[in-house]
Structures are given as structure tokens and as C-alpha cells.
Design a protein around this motif. Structure first.
Motif, PDB file in Angstrom:
ATOM      1  N   SER A   1       0.835  -1.203   0.000  1.00  0.00           N
ATOM      2  CA  SER A   1       0.000   0.000   0.000  1.00  0.00           C
ATOM      3  C   SER A   1       0.873   1.257   0.000  1.00  0.00           C
ATOM      4  O   SER A   1       1.659   1.465  -0.926  1.00  0.00           O
ATOM      5  CB  SER A   1      -0.961  -0.053   1.192  1.00  0.00           C
TER       6      SER A   1
ATOM      7  N   ASP B   1      -6.099  -3.788  -1.957  1.00  0.00           N
ATOM      8  CA  ASP B   1      -5.026  -3.506  -1.006  1.00  0.00           C
ATOM      9  C   ASP B   1      -4.348  -4.761  -0.455  1.00  0.00           C
ATOM     10  O   ASP B   1      -5.007  -5.681   0.034  1.00  0.00           O
ATOM     11  CB  ASP B   1      -5.622  -2.699   0.149  1.00  0.00           C
TER      12      ASP B   1
ATOM     13  N   LEU C   1      -7.740   0.418  -1.265  1.00  0.00           N
ATOM     14  CA  LEU C   1      -8.377  -0.031  -0.037  1.00  0.00           C
ATOM     15  C   LEU C   1      -9.755  -0.623  -0.301  1.00  0.00           C
ATOM     16  O   LEU C   1     -10.519  -0.103  -1.119  1.00  0.00           O
ATOM     17  CB  LEU C   1      -8.518   1.145   0.938  1.00  0.00           C
TER      18      LEU C   1
END
Length: 303
Positions: free
Chosen positions: A41, A161, A145
Motif C-alpha cells: 500500500s 489492497d 483499499l
């Protein structure tokens, strides 16, 4: 046979400012003695800047665009389907506003892997970034996400993610994970691991429960299982990391915030972000000799 050093970078949105501080000091002191870097991430953005040796770039991006609605906002979510504006981050910033040095990135011998979650199988995918701009999409996959991002399609796979399935991939970097290693990868002898929560932190799974209750992923039962178990797996992974760190002649050295992090994933307060960046800098400045000695045992010393 293990060889050399790996650099492992946890994600966490704007908590990545801590990692930026760590990496900037490493670079300022010429501590580049790594054969691979693993980013998850926000850790993927930091990894890319480290590979291209752009000191300060990740910090600048997060600080300069923290309150730009195109960067990370509910406006972006409503208009693009992504809380973190993908086109703005990976096209406009990457190529124009604060461009990545693609030439330096592509000429570097440092192997870079980013972790994404395969939504169909509910398993981690370790995507190697070999050349930019071709592989920039893999950074986007790693940082998308759940619930607030669209899936990223790469070569027939649907990704979100990487933190859902492998938040801190130190075991993959060291070759101790049961998952098959990426092609041609030789496990590292040692790993410098940067995490973005303090050592006392325990994940409660609140965000994952929101994703489950949205029913957005009901058609992906294996991914739902990954969301359901994420908090327990994350806490267990951290426990394994700290246990390994405590062993004699440990193969890992962990750098973590010294106090609870009060920066939100989508933090907009510049003072908090700068403070977290400076925390990362101070950590490394105080431990330079320790870090260099650790890396020297895995490869050539750098100081």
C-alpha cells in the motif's frame, strides 16, 4: 541459499510518513545495501521512491497534496469510485506534478515487490515492479483499499489492497513463508522491517467489518474470509515478527514508532504528518550504527 538484505515496508495510508522519514535518512547516509524491497500500500510508494533514489519525494507528495480533494477525499470517492484518486496519484503526480525518476528506477538493480490481494482467491500476490511507467499500475493495486476503491485488473486478476492478506511481508522476503517465492527470487539473509504502528498496537478489525457489512464482496467468499480473519492474522504476524526480533542473531531488525500513532489513514493535518515524518528520521539517526552493523552481516557494510 539466503543472501543479502531485504527492506520490508508496511502500509497505512498517511502513516507512511513515518516510513518516509526512515528511508530519507537511510539514503542520506548511503545505506542502500539491499537486494530487494517489499512494499504494501503506502509502503509501495515509499519503495518506489527508494528504488529511484528520490530523497524526500514520498514525504513531499503526502504533505503537499494531503488536502487536495483529488488526492484522497470523499469527493474523489463520489466522482471516481476511489477514495484515493487513482488517476491523479498515478498519472498526474507520477508524471507531471512531482514526477518519479523512471530512468533511475529502471536502471536500479534493486528488485521491488508490492503486495496486493487477489480478490477471487483471497490470497496475497507479490507483484514485481521491473519498469516504470509500465508497472505503476501495480502500485495502485497494492494501495486500493477495500470498500472505498475500485478493483484493479492486471492480467486477468482482480486486486485490492495488499494489507488484507500480507501486511508485513518479512516472511516472504526471508523465504520462510509457505507461499511460493516469486520467480528467480533468492531469500534474503536479513530484513530491515519498517512498521507504521507502535509495538503495543492491536488491530480490532473495525474497518474489515464495515467492508463485510457492505455486502460489496459477497460474490468473493475467499476474500470475505480474508477480511474476517485479517485482524487476528495481523496481530499474530506482528507477534511472530517481534518474537523473531528477540532471538539471538536475529534475521530481522524492526523500526517502529515509539508511541501510538495519531495520524489517520486519510489524515489532513499537516503538523501531525510532519511530526510523524520527523519521528522516523530521529529513529534512524539514533540507530545508524546498529542498522549499519545489521546490514553488514547480510551483505557489504555501507558506512
Amino acid at each position: 541459499m539466503a543472501q543479502g538484505n531485504a527492506l520490508v515496508l508496511e502500509g497505512g495510508g498517511f502513516r507512511g510518513m513515518f516510513t518516509s522519514g526512515v528511508l530519507d535518512v537511510l539514503q542520506e547516509h548511503g545505506l542502500y545495501d539491499f537486494e530487494s524491497v517489499w512494499g504494501v500500500s503506502a509502503g509501495a510508494l515509499n519503495a518506489a521512491c527508494f528504488k529511484s533514489r528520490q530523497i524526500g519525494r514520498a514525504m513531499r507528495i503526502m504533505l503537499a497534496y494531503r488536502d487536495d480533494r483529488r488526492f484522497m477525499s470523499f469527493w474523489s470517492l463520489a466522482t471516481t469510485g476511489d477514495l484515493a484518486g487513482g488517476e491523479f496519484m498515478y498519472e498526474e503526480i507520477q508524471n507531471h506534478l512531482d514526477p518519479g525518476d523512471n530512468l533511475a528506477f529502471n536502471e536500479s538493480d534493486l528488485r521491488m515487490f508490492v503486495v496486493a490481494s487477489d480478490v477471487v482467491f483471497g490470497t496475497p500476490a507479490y507483484l514485481e515492479c521491473k519498469t516504470f511507467p509500465e508497472d505503476v499500475r501495480k502500485l495502485r493495486a497494492s494501495a486500493s483499499l477495500p470498500l472505498v476503491s475500485q478493483m484493479v485488473n492486471i492480467e486477468g486478476h482482480r486486486y485490492l489492497d495488499g494489507g488484507t492478506t500480507d501486511s508485513i511481508p518479512f516472511e516472504m522476503a526471508l523465504g520462510t513463508s509457505p507461499t511460493q517465492l516469486p520467480g528467480g527470487y533468492v531469500p534474503a539473509r536479513r530484513a530491515l522491517v519498517v512498521i507504521t504502528q507502535d509495538r503495543a498496537y492491536e488491530k480490532d478489525g473495525f474497518n474489515e467489518r464495515l467492508s463485510i457489512r457492505s455486502h460489496r464482496y459477497d460474490g468473493y467468499p475467499y476474500y470475505l474470509d480474508a477480511l474476517k480473519t485479517r485482524a487476528d492474522r495481523y496481530n499474530a504476524q506482528r507477534a511472530r515478527l517481534f518474537d523473531l526480533e528477540g532471538q539471538a542473531d536475529s534475521p530481522v531488525l524492526v523500526i517502529a514508532p515509539e508511541r501510538p500513532v495519531e495520524v489517520a489513514t486519510n489524515e489532513g493535518h499537516g503538523g501531525k504528518l510532519l511530526d510523524l515524518y520527523l519521528q522516523g528520521r530521529r529513529q534512524v539517526e539514533a540507530r545508524l550504527a546498529e542498522i549499519d552493523a545489521f546490514l553488514a552481516q547480510g551483505g557489504e557494510g555501507s558506512l
